[in-house]
Enzyme design. Structure first.
Site, mmCIF file in Angstrom:
data_model
loop_
_atom_site.group_PDB
_atom_site.id
_atom_site.type_symbol
_atom_site.label_atom_id
_atom_site.label_comp_id
_atom_site.label_asym_id
_atom_site.label_seq_id
_atom_site.Cartn_x
_atom_site.Cartn_y
_atom_site.Cartn_z
ATOM 1 N N LYS A 72 0.635 -1.175 0.000
ATOM 2 C CA LYS A 72 0.018 -0.336 0.117
ATOM 3 C C LYS A 72 1.400 1.350 0.180
ATOM 4 O O LYS A 72 0.745 2.284 -0.611
ATOM 5 C CB LYS A 72 -0.826 0.473 0.754
ATOM 6 C CG LYS A 72 -1.875 -1.158 1.426
ATOM 7 C CD LYS A 72 -2.950 -1.661 2.438
ATOM 8 C CE LYS A 72 -2.548 -1.251 3.957
ATOM 9 N NZ LYS A 72 -2.054 -2.279 3.687
ATOM 10 N N ARG A 90 -10.057 0.771 8.103
ATOM 11 C CA ARG A 90 -9.479 -0.925 8.875
ATOM 12 C C ARG A 90 -10.866 -1.911 9.220
ATOM 13 O O ARG A 90 -10.485 -2.821 9.514
ATOM 14 C CB ARG A 90 -8.345 -0.667 9.922
ATOM 15 C CG ARG A 90 -7.360 -1.270 9.229
ATOM 16 C CD ARG A 90 -5.557 -0.918 9.433
ATOM 17 N NE ARG A 90 -4.930 -1.967 9.420
ATOM 18 C CZ ARG A 90 -3.440 -1.618 9.155
ATOM 19 N NH1 ARG A 90 -3.781 0.677 8.587
ATOM 20 N NH2 ARG A 90 -2.313 -2.034 9.468
ATOM 21 N N ARG A 92 11.009 -0.970 11.629
ATOM 22 C CA ARG A 92 9.575 -1.485 12.775
ATOM 23 C C ARG A 92 9.856 -2.414 13.463
ATOM 24 O O ARG A 92 9.911 -3.327 13.076
ATOM 25 C CB ARG A 92 8.478 -1.282 11.137
ATOM 26 C CG ARG A 92 8.308 0.326 10.922
ATOM 27 C CD ARG A 92 7.047 0.319 10.196
ATOM 28 N NE ARG A 92 5.529 -0.394 10.248
ATOM 29 C CZ ARG A 92 5.156 -0.511 9.545
ATOM 30 N NH1 ARG A 92 4.694 0.527 7.978
ATOM 31 N NH2 ARG A 92 3.796 -1.303 9.916
ATOM 32 N N ARG A 146 10.485 -5.838 4.995
ATOM 33 C CA ARG A 146 10.913 -4.965 5.399
ATOM 34 C C ARG A 146 11.816 -4.527 6.409
ATOM 35 O O ARG A 146 12.025 -3.368 6.616
ATOM 36 C CB ARG A 146 9.514 -4.474 5.222
ATOM 37 C CG ARG A 146 9.064 -2.638 5.368
ATOM 38 C CD ARG A 146 7.702 -2.163 4.593
ATOM 39 N NE ARG A 146 7.111 -3.227 6.413
ATOM 40 C CZ ARG A 146 5.669 -2.696 5.946
ATOM 41 N NH1 ARG A 146 5.169 -2.424 5.155
ATOM 42 N NH2 ARG A 146 4.850 -3.009 6.902
ATOM 43 N N ARG A 197 -0.746 -9.774 13.223
ATOM 44 C CA ARG A 197 -1.371 -8.702 12.218
ATOM 45 C C ARG A 197 -2.095 -9.481 11.441
ATOM 46 O O ARG A 197 -2.968 -8.861 11.022
ATOM 47 C CB ARG A 197 -0.451 -7.846 11.569
ATOM 48 C CG ARG A 197 0.682 -6.470 12.651
ATOM 49 C CD ARG A 197 1.634 -6.224 12.437
ATOM 50 N NE ARG A 197 1.439 -5.559 10.945
ATOM 51 C CZ ARG A 197 2.954 -4.563 10.471
ATOM 52 N NH1 ARG A 197 3.505 -5.234 9.944
ATOM 53 N NH2 ARG A 197 2.533 -3.991 9.071
HETATM 54 P P1 AMP Z 1 0.171 0.517 9.095
HETATM 55 O O1 AMP Z 1 1.778 1.069 8.862
HETATM 56 O O2 AMP Z 1 -0.498 0.613 8.104
HETATM 57 O O3 AMP Z 1 0.564 -1.349 8.615
HETATM 58 O O4 AMP Z 1 -0.332 0.223 10.477
HETATM 59 C C1 AMP Z 1 0.896 0.448 11.416
HETATM 60 C C2 AMP Z 1 -0.490 -0.354 13.033
HETATM 61 O O5 AMP Z 1 -0.959 1.082 13.180
HETATM 62 C C3 AMP Z 1 -1.229 -1.027 12.338
HETATM 63 O O6 AMP Z 1 -0.831 -2.533 12.860
HETATM 64 C C4 AMP Z 1 -2.111 -0.276 13.678
HETATM 65 O O7 AMP Z 1 -2.338 -0.791 14.631
HETATM 66 C C5 AMP Z 1 -2.153 1.070 13.254
HETATM 67 N N1 AMP Z 1 -2.833 1.536 12.804
HETATM 68 C C6 AMP Z 1 -2.773 2.040 11.753
HETATM 69 N N2 AMP Z 1 -3.777 2.522 10.798
HETATM 70 C C7 AMP Z 1 -4.938 1.966 11.716
HETATM 71 C C8 AMP Z 1 -6.206 2.666 11.470
HETATM 72 N N3 AMP Z 1 -7.115 2.903 11.000
HETATM 73 N N4 AMP Z 1 -7.061 1.748 12.874
HETATM 74 C C9 AMP Z 1 -6.800 1.123 13.557
HETATM 75 N N5 AMP Z 1 -5.095 0.584 14.047
HETATM 76 C C10 AMP Z 1 -4.552 1.329 12.667
#
Ligand code: AMP
Length: 193
Positions: free
Chosen positions: A13, A90, A135, A129, A146
């Site tokens: 993404k 999400r 991260r 990654r 996840r």
């Molecule tokens: P990402 O960078 O999109 O993979 O997000 C990393 C982490 O941030 C996720 O595993 C969640 O813990 C949190 N997170 C990001 N976006 C959301 C969302 N829309 N709703 C809830 N948690 C989120």
């Protein structure tokens, strides 16, 4: 044009968002990045968010929606540029709240781009990654949670957006360029109509 880029963690993404921004000049809202910035700055939100992110769980909807509402209020120009939503929504309640927020601005989601990637490839990409990004959630144990969270809470959005007629499935197992070519083709078709 407002786009949601949708897919499991590790589906690409962020990578595809960067390319879409370059081509269409969209404003990028990555909720994951927004939360990581807050963690880095040691804000109250960052401290709360970290307790969820470090375990691979989702931030509660109520909190996530407050963050989004505030973002919309502090970035009034996004109505004009259009937005690419990366990592948001999400959950179904987040998707419903997003359409309401956009409706208030007199706009909507024009397309949901769903990056569909095989599970073993997702794990491989996140491990890779993690070596570069540092991260904390890109380690095997957290990755597994996840993916489970994705299947239970996020994957139902696929059917939700298919039902609304806005979902575009993209085979995300290919190279970055091939995937992007496919997305751009679908979006160009859509905007030409
Ligand atoms: P990402 O960078 O999109 O993979 O997000 C990393 C982490 O941030 C996720 O595993 C969640 O813990 C949190 N997170 C990001 N976006 C959301 C969302 N829309 N709703 C809830 N948690 C989120």
């Amino acid at each position: 044009m407002n786009i949601v880029i949708f897919g499991a963690p590790g589906s690409g993404k962020g990578t595809q968002s960067e390319k879409l921004i370059e081509r269409y000049g969209l404003h990028h809202i990555s909720t994951g990045q927004l939360l990581r910035d807050n963690i880095a700055r040691g804000t109250h939100l960052g401290k709360v968010a970290n307790t969820y992110i470090s375990n691979g769980n989702l931030i509660p909807d109520k909190l996530m929606l407050e963050v989004l509402e505030e973002y919309f209020q502090t970035h009034p120009g996004i109505r004009e540029t259009g937005v690419i939503f990366d990592g948001f929504p999400r959950t179904i309640p987040q998707a419903e709240a997003l359409s309401e927020m956009l409706a208030k601005l007199g706009t909507e989601i024009h397309a949901v781009v769903g990056l569909e990637v095989d599970e073993d490839e997702l794990v491989r990409r996140m491990i890779e990654r993690g070596k570069e990004s540092g991260r904390a959630d890109d380690k095997l144990e957290t990755i597994k949670n996840r993916l489970e969270v994705y299947h239970n809470q996020t994957a139902p959005l696929r059917e939700y957006y298919i039902g609304k007629g806005s979902y575009h499935a993209i085979d995300g197992n290919r190279s970055v360029e091939e995937i992007f070519g496919d997305i751009a083709c679908k979006l160009d078709e859509k905007t030409a109509r």
